[in-house]
Enzyme design. Structure first.
Site, short mmCIF file in Angstrom:
data_model
loop_
_atom_site.label_atom_id
_atom_site.label_comp_id
_atom_site.label_asym_id
_atom_site.label_seq_id
_atom_site.Cartn_x
_atom_site.Cartn_y
_atom_site.Cartn_z
N GLY A 251 13.52 -11.33 -5.31
CA GLY A 251 12.22 -11.19 -5.98
C GLY A 251 12.38 -10.81 -7.44
O GLY A 251 11.52 -10.13 -8.00
N ARG B 234 9.85 -11.79 -11.26
CA ARG B 234 8.73 -11.15 -11.96
C ARG B 234 8.62 -9.68 -11.54
O ARG B 234 9.36 -9.21 -10.64
CB ARG B 234 7.42 -11.88 -11.66
CG ARG B 234 7.05 -11.84 -10.20
CD ARG B 234 5.68 -12.44 -9.97
NE ARG B 234 5.19 -12.01 -8.68
CZ ARG B 234 4.69 -12.82 -7.76
NH1 ARG B 234 4.61 -14.10 -8.00
NH2 ARG B 234 4.26 -12.34 -6.61
N TYR C 67 2.01 -2.62 5.70
CA TYR C 67 2.89 -2.41 4.53
C TYR C 67 3.65 -1.09 4.65
O TYR C 67 4.87 -1.03 4.45
CB TYR C 67 2.03 -2.46 3.27
CG TYR C 67 2.79 -2.31 1.97
CD1 TYR C 67 3.55 -3.36 1.46
CD2 TYR C 67 2.72 -1.13 1.23
CE1 TYR C 67 4.23 -3.23 0.25
CE2 TYR C 67 3.39 -0.99 0.03
CZ TYR C 67 4.14 -2.05 -0.46
OH TYR C 67 4.82 -1.91 -1.65
N ALA D 115 4.32 0.63 7.30
CA ALA D 115 5.31 0.56 8.38
C ALA D 115 6.56 -0.19 7.92
O ALA D 115 7.69 0.23 8.20
CB ALA D 115 4.70 -0.12 9.61
P1 NAI Z 1 5.47 -8.95 -7.29
O1 NAI Z 1 4.45 -9.52 -6.39
O2 NAI Z 1 5.23 -8.96 -8.77
O3 NAI Z 1 6.89 -9.66 -7.02
C1 NAI Z 1 7.34 -9.89 -5.71
C2 NAI Z 1 8.58 -10.76 -5.73
O4 NAI Z 1 8.98 -10.96 -4.38
C3 NAI Z 1 8.37 -12.13 -6.36
O5 NAI Z 1 9.45 -12.43 -7.21
C4 NAI Z 1 8.40 -13.08 -5.15
O6 NAI Z 1 8.97 -14.36 -5.45
C5 NAI Z 1 9.30 -12.34 -4.18
N1 NAI Z 1 9.02 -12.74 -2.80
C6 NAI Z 1 7.86 -12.58 -2.10
N2 NAI Z 1 7.99 -13.13 -0.86
C7 NAI Z 1 9.26 -13.63 -0.79
C8 NAI Z 1 9.99 -14.33 0.20
N3 NAI Z 1 9.46 -14.63 1.40
N4 NAI Z 1 11.26 -14.71 -0.06
C9 NAI Z 1 11.84 -14.44 -1.27
N5 NAI Z 1 11.19 -13.79 -2.26
C10 NAI Z 1 9.93 -13.39 -2.02
O7 NAI Z 1 5.74 -7.47 -6.74
P2 NAI Z 1 6.20 -6.11 -7.46
O8 NAI Z 1 5.01 -5.29 -7.70
O9 NAI Z 1 7.14 -6.39 -8.57
O10 NAI Z 1 6.97 -5.42 -6.24
C11 NAI Z 1 8.37 -5.48 -6.08
C12 NAI Z 1 8.76 -4.55 -4.92
O11 NAI Z 1 8.35 -3.23 -5.22
C13 NAI Z 1 8.08 -4.92 -3.60
O12 NAI Z 1 8.99 -4.71 -2.55
C14 NAI Z 1 6.94 -3.94 -3.50
O13 NAI Z 1 6.54 -3.71 -2.18
C15 NAI Z 1 7.57 -2.71 -4.15
N6 NAI Z 1 6.61 -1.75 -4.65
C16 NAI Z 1 5.70 -2.09 -5.63
C17 NAI Z 1 4.79 -1.15 -6.09
C18 NAI Z 1 3.80 -1.47 -7.15
O14 NAI Z 1 2.95 -0.60 -7.44
N7 NAI Z 1 3.83 -2.62 -7.79
C19 NAI Z 1 4.78 0.20 -5.54
C20 NAI Z 1 5.77 0.46 -4.54
C21 NAI Z 1 6.65 -0.49 -4.12
#
Ligand code: NAI
Length: 246
Positions: A11, A14, A154, A156
């Site tokens: 991921g 972005r 989420y 969990a």
């Molecule tokens: P985002 O939505 O901007 O990026 C998510 C990334 O995961 C993308 O690059 C997407 O291509 C990839 N992705 C999604 N499904 C996929 C799949 N099936 N196979 C391969 N790649 C996949 O999310 P963000 O905000 O950057 O979050 C990144 C991590 O941080 C996540 O695990 C999220 O749960 C965690 N997180 C985010 C928080 C926030 O406030 N933004 C808070 C706490 C944790």
């Protein structure tokens, strides 16, 4: 700090994953990104990474599919050789109150966030064992530690990551492979852009520091955990949340 190291970030196209990739590249690491084909701005991300004079490549793969993961991992190892750092960052949300959560919303969130993290780690573990070193960083969430209304699936999945992290730390500590988790609070990315202004204000009022964090706040901790600066730290879950969980 990471010169000559190879890092894989799921991921990483972005949001938080991209910030981690940039922080690692700025510190000299070559970068392999695993992302879905639908993720935006992949070519642009690669150019930004390469501007630091490092090698960067994108591998398209759906981490819900163990076979796709295994072939992407083999391709990465063939291209890069030894992998030093793995960041399991890819994640999704499908929020709703429990009775309104569809089966697919439960399956998808667990499949991407928890099983995806397990599949990717499982496919890379032989690489780490062979080289008797490695740092695995799993992105959990404070929600996995404290729970959250409307995010049962989420929370969990993110709590599952904590148990997985500690177990990997115990299983591979003797092989010099460290495994830690980062639990971010609310961070400004596409994931939180979906929140309304009222929701954002409500969230801010619950954070002692009174503001959301940036992807770079998380990336700097990932750099510490990925580098030798944290060489005796394993099995930890470290929050980056402006005090939200205090
Ligand atoms: P985002 O939505 O901007 O990026 C998510 C990334 O995961 C993308 O690059 C997407 O291509 C990839 N992705 C999604 N499904 C996929 C799949 N099936 N196979 C391969 N790649 C996949 O999310 P963000 O905000 O950057 O979050 C990144 C991590 O941080 C996540 O695990 C999220 O749960 C965690 N997180 C985010 C928080 C926030 O406030 N933004 C808070 C706490 C944790």
């Amino acid at each position: 700090m990471l010169k000559g190291k190879n890092a894989v970030i799921t991921g990483g196209s972005r949001g938080i994953g991209k910030a981690i990739a940039l922080e690692f590249a700025k510190n000299g690491a070559d970068i392999a990104i695993i992302a879905t084909r639908e993720s935006k701005a992949s070519d642009e991300t690669l150019k930004e990474l390469e501007s630091f004079g490092v090698r960067a490549r994108m591998y398209y793969c759906d981490i819900r599919d163990a076979e796709q993961v295994e072939s992407a991992v083999q391709e990465i190892i063939a291209d890069f050789g030894t992998i030093d750092i793995l960041v399991n960052n890819a994640g999704i949300t499908k929020d709703n109150l429990l009775p309104s959560l569809g089966i697919m919303d439960i399956d998808n969130v667990i499949d991407v966030n928890l099983k995806g993290c397990m599949f990717v780690t499982r496919s890379f573990i032989r690489n780490f064992v062979r080289h008797r070193k490695g740092s695995i960083i799993n992105i959990s969430s404070v929600v996995g530690l404290m729970g959250n209304k409307g995010q049962t699936n989420y929370a969990a999945s993110k709590a599952g990551i904590v148990g997985f992290t500690k177990s990997v730390a115990k299983e591979y500590g003797r092989k010099n492979i460290r495994c830690n988790a980062i639990a971010p609070g609310y961070i400004t990315t596409d994931m939180t852009a979906a929140l309304s202004e009222t929701q954002t204000e409500e969230i801010k009022s619950e954070i002692p520091m009174g503001k959301l964090g940036s992807p770079e706040d998380v990336a700097r901790l990932a750099l510490f955990l990925g580098s030798e600066m944290s060489s005796y730290i394993t099995g930890e879950v470290i929050k980056v949340d402006g005090g939200m969980y205090v």
